[in-house]
Scaffold this motif. Structure first.
Motif, PDB file in Angstrom:
ATOM      1  N   ALA A  52       6.572  74.835  50.636  1.00  0.00           N
ATOM      2  CA  ALA A  52       7.860  74.897  49.947  1.00  0.00           C
ATOM      3  C   ALA A  52       9.014  74.713  50.924  1.00  0.00           C
ATOM      4  O   ALA A  52      10.018  74.077  50.604  1.00  0.00           O
ATOM      5  CB  ALA A  52       8.001  76.237  49.222  1.00  0.00           C
ATOM      6  N   HIS A  53       8.856  75.236  52.120  1.00  0.00           N
ATOM      7  CA  HIS A  53       9.902  75.093  53.136  1.00  0.00           C
ATOM      8  C   HIS A  53       9.990  73.651  53.600  1.00  0.00           C
ATOM      9  O   HIS A  53      11.079  73.105  53.796  1.00  0.00           O
ATOM     10  CB  HIS A  53       9.615  76.025  54.312  1.00  0.00           C
ATOM     11  CG  HIS A  53      10.815  76.329  55.149  1.00  0.00           C
ATOM     12  ND1 HIS A  53      11.364  75.424  56.027  1.00  0.00           N
ATOM     13  CD2 HIS A  53      11.600  77.442  55.221  1.00  0.00           C
ATOM     14  CE1 HIS A  53      12.408  75.964  56.632  1.00  0.00           C
ATOM     15  NE2 HIS A  53      12.579  77.189  56.153  1.00  0.00           N
ATOM     16  N   ILE A  54       8.836  73.012  53.766  1.00  0.00           N
ATOM     17  CA  ILE A  54       8.816  71.602  54.169  1.00  0.00           C
ATOM     18  C   ILE A  54       9.467  70.737  53.096  1.00  0.00           C
ATOM     19  O   ILE A  54      10.275  69.845  53.392  1.00  0.00           O
ATOM     20  CB  ILE A  54       7.369  71.140  54.437  1.00  0.00           C
ATOM     21  CG1 ILE A  54       6.804  71.857  55.666  1.00  0.00           C
ATOM     22  CG2 ILE A  54       7.314  69.626  54.631  1.00  0.00           C
ATOM     23  CD1 ILE A  54       5.330  71.601  55.897  1.00  0.00           C
ATOM     24  N   ALA A  55       9.129  71.014  51.839  1.00  0.00           N
ATOM     25  CA  ALA A  55       9.695  70.248  50.732  1.00  0.00           C
ATOM     26  C   ALA A  55      11.218  70.389  50.675  1.00  0.00           C
ATOM     27  O   ALA A  55      11.940  69.407  50.438  1.00  0.00           O
ATOM     28  CB  ALA A  55       9.082  70.700  49.414  1.00  0.00           C
ATOM     29  N   GLU A  56      11.707  71.596  50.919  1.00  0.00           N
ATOM     30  CA  GLU A  56      13.144  71.831  50.888  1.00  0.00           C
ATOM     31  C   GLU A  56      13.830  71.112  52.048  1.00  0.00           C
ATOM     32  O   GLU A  56      14.925  70.550  51.896  1.00  0.00           O
ATOM     33  CB  GLU A  56      13.426  73.334  50.965  1.00  0.00           C
ATOM     34  CG  GLU A  56      14.891  73.720  50.837  1.00  0.00           C
ATOM     35  CD  GLU A  56      15.503  73.322  49.506  1.00  0.00           C
ATOM     36  OE1 GLU A  56      16.728  73.042  49.482  1.00  0.00           O
ATOM     37  OE2 GLU A  56      14.772  73.272  48.506  1.00  0.00           O
TER      38      GLU A  56
END
Length: 263
Positions: free
Chosen positions: A245-249
């Protein structure tokens, strides 16, 4: 009624793992299968009781943050009395008995009463819960070590170790910290860690697991908006940036920035 002449008092301190009943060890299952009485915690999955012989007493002695149903002193005495009455006591504890589980206190009390004690380590939420969310506690080039801290001491205050940990570059794992999340946040902010990634994982390894990912600056707001609460593990450190989720953000922000530059 057991023949007291043949009762051999002993205690097995068994770690039940972080919640998923399949994460208990084989040795833990074998201890349950040979139990004469089981004392189990709130964080030990009830499904594990299926390994206990049918007629064996099961006694709930659960404690949760802010709700200590059974005092530790009473649990200690109960262990000894059950061992003398039934024989093999299995003390089933969430996670690992020696990591904020008060297992060693129970061991010493039992041994002082002349009861033999064996330990069956459990998989701890400290490392298992982040790992199940693709967050390694150490990663070459990002983190060379990690701290494990209780967020709340027995006096109900924030641990001073949080302040020490906030000054390091290590990954920080905080258990029992949700009631002190604002103080934890302010401590890390005071050391310039506003942009350090944060993950909060509630009910880790369970079907109702919930996850929130942000940074120190937004951690309290994120927890409130997503309704995250205890029992939860807080992870603070650069390794959290590896969470999907952090990578996607991060990708989303980069694309938005590029679009703005070309507009």
């Amino acid at each position: 009624m057991l023949n007291q002449e043949y009762v051999k008092p002993r205690l097995s301190l068994v770690g039940a793992g972080p919640g998923d009943p399949e994460l208990i060890t084989l040795k833990g299952i074998r201890a349950l299968e040979t139990a004469d009485v089981v004392l189990y915690d709130a964080l030990a999955n009830d499904e594990l009781l299926k390994y206990v012989p049918e007629n064996v007493p099961r006694i709930y002695v659960g404690k949760r943050a802010g709700s200590h149903r059974v005092a530790q002193e009473d649990i200690n005495r109960l262990i000894v009395s059950c061992a003398r009455q039934y024989g093999h006591v299995v003390r089933l504890k969430g996670g690992d008995p020696y990591i904020f589980g008060r297992g060693h206190e129970e061991q010493i009390y039992a041994e002082q009463a002349g009861i033999a004690v064996s330990l069956v380590p459990g998989i701890s939420s400290v490392n298992a819960v982040p790992a199940l969310q693709s967050i390694p506690l150490t990663r070459r080039g990002l983190s060379e070590s990690f701290w494990v801290i209780t967020g709340t001491t027995r006096k109900g205050t924030i641990s001073n170790d949080v302040r020490l940990a906030a000054q390091s570059s290590a990954t920080i794992v905080i258990l029992m910290g949700m009631s002190r999340i604002e103080e934890i946040q302010q401590t890390f902010l005071s050391f310039g860690k506003a942009d350090t990634p944060v993950a909060i994982i509630q009910n880790g390894s369970m079907p109702d697991e919930r996850v929130g990912v942000s940074n120190v600056r937004e951690m309290k707001t994120m927890a409130a908006e997503t309704g995250l609460a205890s029992p939860a593990v807080i992870i603070i450190g650069e390794v959290v940036a590896l969470h999907p989720a952090h990578i996607a953000e991060a990708v989303k922000r980069e694309l938005a920035l590029k679009a703005e530059m070309h507009s």
